[in-house]
Design a protein around this motif. Structure first.
Motif, PDB file in Angstrom:
ATOM      1  N   ALA A   1      30.673  45.697  44.418  1.00 32.52           N
ATOM      2  CA  ALA A   1      31.950  45.404  45.333  1.00 32.52           C
ATOM      3  C   ALA A   1      32.753  44.200  44.618  1.00 32.52           C
ATOM      4  O   ALA A   1      34.094  44.434  44.898  1.00 32.52           O
ATOM      5  N   THR A   2      32.139  43.264  43.762  1.00 31.89           N
ATOM      6  CA  THR A   2      32.879  42.586  43.530  1.00 31.89           C
ATOM      7  C   THR A   2      33.672  42.919  41.970  1.00 31.89           C
ATOM      8  O   THR A   2      34.290  42.161  41.350  1.00 31.89           O
ATOM      9  N   SER A   3      33.449  44.237  41.573  1.00 25.67           N
ATOM     10  CA  SER A   3      33.986  44.946  40.405  1.00 25.67           C
ATOM     11  C   SER A   3      35.098  45.855  40.840  1.00 25.67           C
ATOM     12  O   SER A   3      35.474  46.289  39.944  1.00 25.67           O
ATOM     13  N   VAL A   4      35.322  45.760  42.252  1.00 28.88           N
ATOM     14  CA  VAL A   4      36.705  46.706  42.620  1.00 28.88           C
ATOM     15  C   VAL A   4      37.646  45.861  43.212  1.00 28.88           C
ATOM     16  O   VAL A   4      37.682  45.447  44.198  1.00 28.88           O
ATOM     17  N   PRO A   5      38.757  45.780  42.051  1.00 24.69           N
ATOM     18  CA  PRO A   5      39.989  45.201  42.654  1.00 24.69           C
ATOM     19  C   PRO A   5      40.540  45.891  43.515  1.00 24.69           C
ATOM     20  O   PRO A   5      40.699  47.153  43.560  1.00 24.69           O
ATOM     21  N   PRO A   6      41.801  45.233  44.369  1.00 26.26           N
ATOM     22  CA  PRO A   6      42.785  45.992  44.793  1.00 26.26           C
ATOM     23  C   PRO A   6      43.796  46.512  44.180  1.00 26.26           C
ATOM     24  O   PRO A   6      43.708  46.488  42.885  1.00 26.26           O
ATOM     25  N   SER A   7      44.553  47.420  44.815  1.00 27.48           N
ATOM     26  CA  SER A   7      45.493  48.084  43.746  1.00 27.48           C
ATOM     27  C   SER A   7      46.441  46.877  43.222  1.00 27.48           C
ATOM     28  O   SER A   7      47.018  46.984  41.861  1.00 27.48           O
ATOM     29  N   HIS A   8      46.944  45.888  43.970  1.00 25.72           N
ATOM     30  CA  HIS A   8      47.660  44.692  43.447  1.00 25.72           C
ATOM     31  C   HIS A   8      46.890  43.464  43.777  1.00 25.72           C
ATOM     32  O   HIS A   8      46.442  43.037  44.848  1.00 25.72           O
ATOM     33  N   VAL A   9      46.962  42.587  42.850  1.00 25.09           N
ATOM     34  CA  VAL A   9      46.429  41.110  42.926  1.00 25.09           C
ATOM     35  C   VAL A   9      47.986  40.126  42.632  1.00 25.09           C
ATOM     36  O   VAL A   9      48.338  40.441  41.685  1.00 25.09           O
ATOM     37  N   PRO A  10      48.291  39.533  43.534  1.00 26.33           N
ATOM     38  CA  PRO A  10      49.232  38.602  43.274  1.00 26.33           C
ATOM     39  C   PRO A  10      49.180  37.899  41.742  1.00 26.33           C
ATOM     40  O   PRO A  10      48.392  37.250  41.444  1.00 26.33           O
ATOM     41  N   TYR A  11      50.289  37.901  41.093  1.00 23.33           N
ATOM     42  CA  TYR A  11      50.626  37.336  39.884  1.00 23.33           C
ATOM     43  C   TYR A  11      49.844  37.993  38.652  1.00 23.33           C
ATOM     44  O   TYR A  11      49.725  37.530  37.722  1.00 23.33           O
TER      45      TYR A  11
ATOM     46  N   ALA B   1      38.140  43.258  48.793  1.00 21.89           N
ATOM     47  CA  ALA B   1      38.050  41.952  49.265  1.00 21.89           C
ATOM     48  C   ALA B   1      36.899  41.131  48.810  1.00 21.89           C
ATOM     49  O   ALA B   1      36.989  39.928  48.508  1.00 21.89           O
ATOM     50  N   ALA B   2      35.691  41.678  48.168  1.00 23.96           N
ATOM     51  CA  ALA B   2      34.598  41.090  47.595  1.00 23.96           C
ATOM     52  C   ALA B   2      35.281  40.382  46.147  1.00 23.96           C
ATOM     53  O   ALA B   2      34.966  39.347  45.989  1.00 23.96           O
ATOM     54  N   PHE B   3      36.205  41.071  45.391  1.00 25.17           N
ATOM     55  CA  PHE B   3      36.729  40.552  44.297  1.00 25.17           C
ATOM     56  C   PHE B   3      37.600  39.469  44.637  1.00 25.17           C
ATOM     57  O   PHE B   3      37.292  38.606  43.854  1.00 25.17           O
ATOM     58  N   LEU B   4      38.611  39.655  45.596  1.00 25.77           N
ATOM     59  CA  LEU B   4      39.482  38.618  45.841  1.00 25.77           C
ATOM     60  C   LEU B   4      38.736  37.214  46.174  1.00 25.77           C
ATOM     61  O   LEU B   4      39.066  36.038  46.137  1.00 25.77           O
ATOM     62  N   ALA B   5      37.420  37.330  46.682  1.00 29.25           N
ATOM     63  CA  ALA B   5      36.590  36.213  47.327  1.00 29.25           C
ATOM     64  C   ALA B   5      36.027  35.517  46.498  1.00 29.25           C
ATOM     65  O   ALA B   5      35.755  34.124  46.501  1.00 29.25           O
ATOM     66  N   THR B   6      35.804  36.243  45.017  1.00 30.32           N
ATOM     67  CA  THR B   6      35.114  35.503  44.055  1.00 30.32           C
ATOM     68  C   THR B   6      36.129  34.345  43.523  1.00 30.32           C
ATOM     69  O   THR B   6      37.147  34.394  43.452  1.00 30.32           O
TER      70      THR B   6
ATOM     71  N   THR C   1      36.743  34.230  40.172  1.00 25.91           N
ATOM     72  CA  THR C   1      37.630  34.842  39.365  1.00 25.91           C
ATOM     73  C   THR C   1      38.812  35.650  40.047  1.00 25.91           C
ATOM     74  O   THR C   1      39.999  35.368  39.547  1.00 25.91           O
ATOM     75  N   GLY C   2      38.468  36.158  41.091  1.00 28.40           N
ATOM     76  CA  GLY C   2      39.493  36.554  42.100  1.00 28.40           C
ATOM     77  C   GLY C   2      40.522  35.545  42.385  1.00 28.40           C
ATOM     78  O   GLY C   2      41.836  35.857  42.512  1.00 28.40           O
ATOM     79  N   GLN C   3      39.954  34.383  42.942  1.00 31.58           N
ATOM     80  CA  GLN C   3      40.776  33.511  43.327  1.00 31.58           C
ATOM     81  C   GLN C   3      41.991  32.941  42.270  1.00 31.58           C
ATOM     82  O   GLN C   3      42.874  32.556  42.405  1.00 31.58           O
ATOM     83  N   THR C   4      41.242  32.844  40.955  1.00 30.19           N
ATOM     84  CA  THR C   4      41.876  32.448  39.934  1.00 30.19           C
ATOM     85  C   THR C   4      42.988  33.077  39.622  1.00 30.19           C
ATOM     86  O   THR C   4      44.231  32.707  39.319  1.00 30.19           O
ATOM     87  N   PHE C   5      43.008  34.542  39.529  1.00 23.99           N
ATOM     88  CA  PHE C   5      43.946  35.447  39.116  1.00 23.99           C
ATOM     89  C   PHE C   5      44.938  35.720  40.359  1.00 23.99           C
ATOM     90  O   PHE C   5      45.930  36.048  40.020  1.00 23.99           O
ATOM     91  N   GLN C   6      44.782  35.020  41.612  1.00 30.22           N
ATOM     92  CA  GLN C   6      45.739  34.930  42.414  1.00 30.22           C
ATOM     93  C   GLN C   6      46.751  33.706  42.365  1.00 30.22           C
ATOM     94  O   GLN C   6      47.459  33.808  43.184  1.00 30.22           O
ATOM     95  N   THR C   7      46.163  33.106  41.636  1.00 32.82           N
ATOM     96  CA  THR C   7      47.172  31.556  41.299  1.00 32.82           C
ATOM     97  C   THR C   7      47.947  31.724  40.415  1.00 32.82           C
ATOM     98  O   THR C   7      47.723  32.248  39.317  1.00 32.82           O
ATOM     99  N   PRO C   8      49.269  31.360  40.714  1.00 26.14           N
ATOM    100  CA  PRO C   8      50.278  31.657  39.432  1.00 26.14           C
ATOM    101  C   PRO C   8      50.096  30.481  38.303  1.00 26.14           C
ATOM    102  O   PRO C   8      49.409  29.434  38.606  1.00 26.14           O
ATOM    103  N   ALA C   9      50.277  30.959  37.239  1.00 28.67           N
ATOM    104  CA  ALA C   9      50.540  30.074  36.022  1.00 28.67           C
ATOM    105  C   ALA C   9      51.211  28.801  36.442  1.00 28.67           C
ATOM    106  O   ALA C   9      51.948  28.748  37.142  1.00 28.67           O
TER     107      ALA C   9
END
Length: 209
Positions: A77-87, A190-195, A197-205
């Protein structure tokens, strides 16, 4: 007249016959092993292409990337990102590996839905990619990345919720990934965004904040 002796019922085994039997069994096993090895060698003497698909998330602002790979039987589940991740941008990566002993050309990378006989597939060509056909030497691999939103749009246009990565080879055959990507998996992403890694990729530079 002396009567003939009664049989005692004891089995007399000739030691030489037992040794001969063991040698025969051993020789048969050696011959069978040699036959199996010859068959394997014959199968692997040509090209043998295995296709894999992976989910790739890239955050251009952070110059960072992440790869989600399938397990032996399914996608964690943690290896399945949604179609779009912010940033970030989500891709599907097709990789073809030649595990055989002969080279082969890759004529096309594509995505397929349904059964092979249905021949429902889509491919894209982008500037800057290596030209096709691309020669795949023994032990080598080649890959392409495509935006998940584009692949998902194609799959849903065909009324499907699963797709596979595939390649056409120069010998006229095709190879597809053994496992598909499920677009309608429960709580997809959901599982990916909760990790972490997922949270880091949702954070802007930092410069974008």
């Amino acid at each position: 007249m002396t009567p003939a002796p009664e049989p005692t019922g004891d089995l007399i085994v000739d030691p030489l016959a037992l040794v001969a039997l063991c040698i025969s069994i051993f020789a048969a096993l050696v011959g069978l092993s040699a036959l199996i090895w010859n068959i394997i060698a014959w199968v692997r003497s040509g090209h043998r292409v295995v296709v894999e698909i992976e989910a790739v998330v890239r955050n251009p602002g952070r110059s960072a990337s992440w790869v989600g790979r399938r397990g032996k039987r399914d996608w964690p589940a943690t290896s399945v990102p949604p179609s779009h991740v912010p940033y970030s941008v989500v891709f599907v990566k097709i990789t073809a590996r030649n595990t055989g002993r002969a080279a082969v050309n890759i004529e096309r990378f594509f995505f397929a839905v349904g059964k092979p006989a249905e021949n429902k597939n889509m491919s894209w060509t982008f500037d800057g990619e290596p030209s096709l056909p691309q020669r795949l030497e023994p032990g080598a691999s080649a890959s392409r990345e495509y935006m998940l939103t584009d692949v998902e749009a194609f799959a849903r246009s065909e009324g499907r919720r699963q797709f596979r990565g595939a390649v056409d080879l120069g010998d006229g055959t095709s190879r597809r990934s053994p496992l598909s990507f499920d677009l309608d998996a429960p709580d997809r992403g959901a599982a990916f965004l909760a990790t972490s890694t997922g949270q880091t990729f949702q954070t802007p530079a930092p410069r974008d904040e």
